[in-house]
Design a protein around this motif. Structure first.
Motif, short mmCIF file in Angstrom:
data_model
loop_
_atom_site.label_atom_id
_atom_site.label_comp_id
_atom_site.label_asym_id
_atom_site.label_seq_id
_atom_site.Cartn_x
_atom_site.Cartn_y
_atom_site.Cartn_z
N ALA A 4 0.84 -1.19 0.00
CA ALA A 4 0.00 0.00 0.00
C ALA A 4 0.88 1.24 0.00
N PRO A 6 0.79 5.27 -0.24
CA PRO A 6 -0.11 6.43 -0.19
C PRO A 6 0.01 7.25 -1.48
N TYR A 42 -4.40 12.22 1.10
CA TYR A 42 -3.66 11.02 0.75
C TYR A 42 -4.56 9.81 0.89
N ILE A 44 -5.09 5.43 0.27
CA ILE A 44 -4.58 4.08 0.00
C ILE A 44 -5.54 3.48 -1.02
N ALA A 61 1.22 9.39 5.78
CA ALA A 61 1.51 9.18 4.36
C ALA A 61 2.94 9.60 4.03
#
Length: 77
Positions: A4, A6, A42, A44, A61
């Motif tokens: 993941a 950001p 930000y 994900i 992030a």
């Protein structure tokens, strides 16, 4: 393996957002978001980047981006 990263929102158009991470931009759907999304937030992304999954705090992030930048540059050395 899924990581993941950001992504920063650079434009919002209805239920779609343009996001940027490491110089790459992409379009992502905001349909799964349960809170408003604005330029500068930000996110994900999930489902291969097709959908925004959650909003993350800017400090979180930026720390993740900094860490990933270090890991990537160490791996290329």
């Amino acid at each position: 393996m899924c990581m993941a990263v950001p992504s920063r929102v650079i434009a919002v158009d209805g239920q779609m957002a343009t996001v940027e991470a490491f110089g790459q931009t992409r379009q992502t759907s905001l349909m799964m978001m349960d809170e408003p999304v604005a330029v500068g937030d930000y996110l994900i992304l999930g489902a291969g980047g097709n959908f925004a999954a959650e909003k993350v705090a800017e400090a979180t992030a930026l720390a993740a981006i900094d860490y990933l930048s270090q890991v990537l540059s160490d791996g290329l050395a």
